[in-house]
Write a protein that holds these residues in place. Structure first.
Motif, PDB file in Angstrom:
ATOM      1  N   LEU A  78      -4.714  10.128  -0.816  1.00 42.18           N
ATOM      2  CA  LEU A  78      -5.141   8.885  -0.682  1.00 42.18           C
ATOM      3  C   LEU A  78      -4.187   7.747  -0.695  1.00 42.18           C
ATOM      4  CD1 LEU A  78      -8.062   9.356  -3.468  1.00 42.18           C
ATOM      5  CD2 LEU A  78      -8.254   9.729  -1.080  1.00 42.18           C
ATOM      6  N   ASN A  79      -4.789   6.716   0.028  1.00 39.32           N
ATOM      7  CA  ASN A  79      -4.050   5.461  -0.031  1.00 39.32           C
ATOM      8  C   ASN A  79      -4.421   4.631  -1.116  1.00 39.32           C
ATOM      9  OD1 ASN A  79      -2.796   6.119   2.620  1.00 39.32           O
ATOM     10  ND2 ASN A  79      -4.535   5.366   3.576  1.00 39.32           N
ATOM     11  N   PHE A  80      -3.427   3.876  -1.964  1.00 37.01           N
ATOM     12  CA  PHE A  80      -3.826   3.061  -2.911  1.00 37.01           C
ATOM     13  C   PHE A  80      -3.012   1.726  -2.558  1.00 37.01           C
ATOM     14  CE2 PHE A  80      -3.960   7.399  -4.472  1.00 37.01           C
ATOM     15  CZ  PHE A  80      -4.578   7.480  -5.430  1.00 37.01           C
ATOM     16  N   MET A  94       0.914  -1.341  -0.062  1.00 37.89           N
ATOM     17  CA  MET A  94       0.038   0.037   0.016  1.00 37.89           C
ATOM     18  C   MET A  94       0.799   1.307   0.019  1.00 37.89           C
ATOM     19  SD  MET A  94      -2.934   1.305   2.870  1.00 37.89           S
ATOM     20  CE  MET A  94      -3.866  -0.114   2.800  1.00 37.89           C
ATOM     21  N   VAL A  95       0.496   2.354  -0.567  1.00 40.83           N
ATOM     22  CA  VAL A  95       1.217   3.558  -0.521  1.00 40.83           C
ATOM     23  C   VAL A  95       0.162   4.777  -0.475  1.00 40.83           C
ATOM     24  CG1 VAL A  95       1.061   3.820  -3.004  1.00 40.83           C
ATOM     25  CG2 VAL A  95       3.152   4.609  -1.886  1.00 40.83           C
ATOM     26  N   SER A  96       0.759   5.727  -0.132  1.00 36.62           N
ATOM     27  CA  SER A  96      -0.052   7.102  -0.213  1.00 36.62           C
ATOM     28  C   SER A  96       0.516   7.909  -1.315  1.00 36.62           C
ATOM     29  CB  SER A  96       0.069   7.729   1.193  1.00 36.62           C
ATOM     30  OG  SER A  96      -0.665   8.985   1.448  1.00 36.62           O
ATOM     31  N   ILE A  97      -0.385   8.421  -1.891  1.00 40.52           N
ATOM     32  CA  ILE A  97      -0.100   9.391  -3.263  1.00 40.52           C
ATOM     33  C   ILE A  97      -1.228  10.637  -3.148  1.00 40.52           C
ATOM     34  CG2 ILE A  97      -0.192   9.646  -5.629  1.00 40.52           C
ATOM     35  CD1 ILE A  97       0.176   6.634  -5.851  1.00 40.52           C
ATOM     36  N   THR A  98      -0.539  11.674  -3.357  1.00 36.29           N
ATOM     37  CA  THR A  98      -1.227  13.012  -3.469  1.00 36.29           C
ATOM     38  C   THR A  98      -1.321  13.453  -5.068  1.00 36.29           C
ATOM     39  OG1 THR A  98      -0.590  13.857  -1.474  1.00 36.29           O
ATOM     40  CG2 THR A  98      -1.344  15.462  -2.786  1.00 36.29           C
ATOM     41  N   PHE A  99      -2.739  13.726  -5.501  1.00 37.86           N
ATOM     42  CA  PHE A  99      -2.902  14.088  -7.005  1.00 37.86           C
ATOM     43  C   PHE A  99      -3.486  15.510  -6.933  1.00 37.86           C
ATOM     44  CE2 PHE A  99      -6.279  11.211  -5.978  1.00 37.86           C
ATOM     45  CZ  PHE A  99      -7.480  12.222  -6.171  1.00 37.86           C
TER      46      PHE A  99
END
Length: 351
Positions: free
Chosen positions: A60-62, A44-49
């Motif tokens: 969000l967590n992806f 799992m990884v956290s990404i900001t868009f």
């Protein structure tokens, strides 16, 4: 980025995570897809868009998967056939060009991104709409309007490739016939067996004790053995039935030539095995068995067991044995009576 009003989670591809040089956190989720297909997510990884048109952004967590979908769209769309108003800023200016999907946004977040504003672009029995979102305008619908000039051959959505999933299934379920993860001691013990096992004229196997390369000198063990024997003799005085059964087992050892009397007791070199009885009343054959304690310490604090290498487990595990019962209607069970006592120890190791 693909907005999905059915998905219950957010997904990102391994390729995107590597490109952004992100460090995933470990997790274990089972993800279901179409037709009951499932795959397991381990990261799992956290990404900001952020929108390219305004300041709206989300973190969000992806869940990380190898692939989300094939190219979307799967063929080049003639953009001139879509009548987009000139004052509309499309979130993806190259929406008509086939491109890989790096991220998938789940239903909850997708609906929260929708803004007021819908424009109907439908024509020729198609359902094509422009939908305003906080990231810009997006196009959603089918391609019926252009089927005269475009042939849509496939429609794909995949969390994992079926071929890879089947290969993984077989690799997990396969019962290996040869282990490749032996420890160094297990390898040395197996090599020792291969080099020293022989057979006599009657066909009986003769084996050597697998002493460790860093052999420690055993201390004196005869006195401890005698102490154990004297305790056993005292039990015989109070339990004549135990004495009778014990004597019968010792006599059987002699009759079957499974043990022999040593010629001299003057030299205490070697290891004296203390023994005791284990009684099992439910046994139909042997209610009393002898148990020899090779873990008993000598005067040096070392036992015989501690001087020997431990070999690998080469017989099938319990699961493999039990699963065989599902293959046939009838099962035959057999027992090799006194199996281990049928092996001979080479003469120099008998002491």
């Amino acid at each position: 980025m693909l907005l999905d009003t059915c998905a219950t989670a957010n997904f990102a591809t391994i390729g995107l995570v590597n490109k952004l040089q992100l460090t995933p956190s470990k997790c274990c989720f089972s993800v279901g897809a179409l037709d009951h297909l499932t795959t397991t997510v381990n990261g799992m990884v956290s990404i900001t868009f952020k929108s390219v048109y305004n300041e709206h952004k989300r973190t969000l967590n992806f869940l990380i998967v190898p692939n989300i979908s094939d190219f979307v769209p799967n063929q080049l769309i003639p953009r001139e056939r879509i009548r987009i108003p000139k004052n509309i800023s499309v979130a993806d200016p190259k929406f008509h060009v086939p491109a890989p999907i790096d991220m998938l946004i789940g239903a909850g977040v997708t609906l929260s991104l929708f803004s007021i504003g819908t424009i109907n672009l439908s024509q020729d029995k198609s359902d094509l709409y422009l939908q305003n979102t906080r990231l810009g305008w997006i196009i959603a619908g089918d391609l019926e309007y252009s089927k005269k000039s475009i042939t849509v051959e496939t429609s794909d959505c995949l969390f994992t490739e079926l071929k890879a999933m089947v290969e993984k299934f077989w690799s997990v379920e396969e019962i290996l016939t040869e282990r490749s993860n032996f420890s160094q001691e297990e390898i040395e013990c197996e090599n020792h067996f291969k080099h020293h096992v022989t057979r006599d004229d009657e066909g009986r196997f003769i084996v050597a004790l697998p002493f460790k390369s860093t052999r420690v000198v055993l201390g004196e063990s005869k006195q401890n053995g005698l102490k154990s024997l004297n305790g056993l003799l005292k039990r015989f005085e109070n339990n004549s039935q135990l004495k009778t059964q014990y004597t019968a087992v010792i006599q059987e050892y002699l009759d079957l030539n499974h043990m022999s009397l040593i010629k001299s007791t003057q030299n205490s070199e070697g290891f004296y095995l203390p023994h005791h009885a284990v009684i099992k009343e439910s046994s139909s054959k042997t209610k009393l068995r002898l148990v020899f304690n090779a873990s008993a310490k000598s005067t040096s604090g070392t036992s015989l067991n501690e001087m020997l290498m431990v070999g690998p487990t080469i017989q099938d595990d319990l699961f493999s044995l039990l699963i065989r019962f599902r293959f046939h209607a009838y099962v035959i069970l057999a027992d090799i009576e006194k199996m281990y006592r049928r092996f001979l120890i080479r003469e120099e190791d008998r002491k």
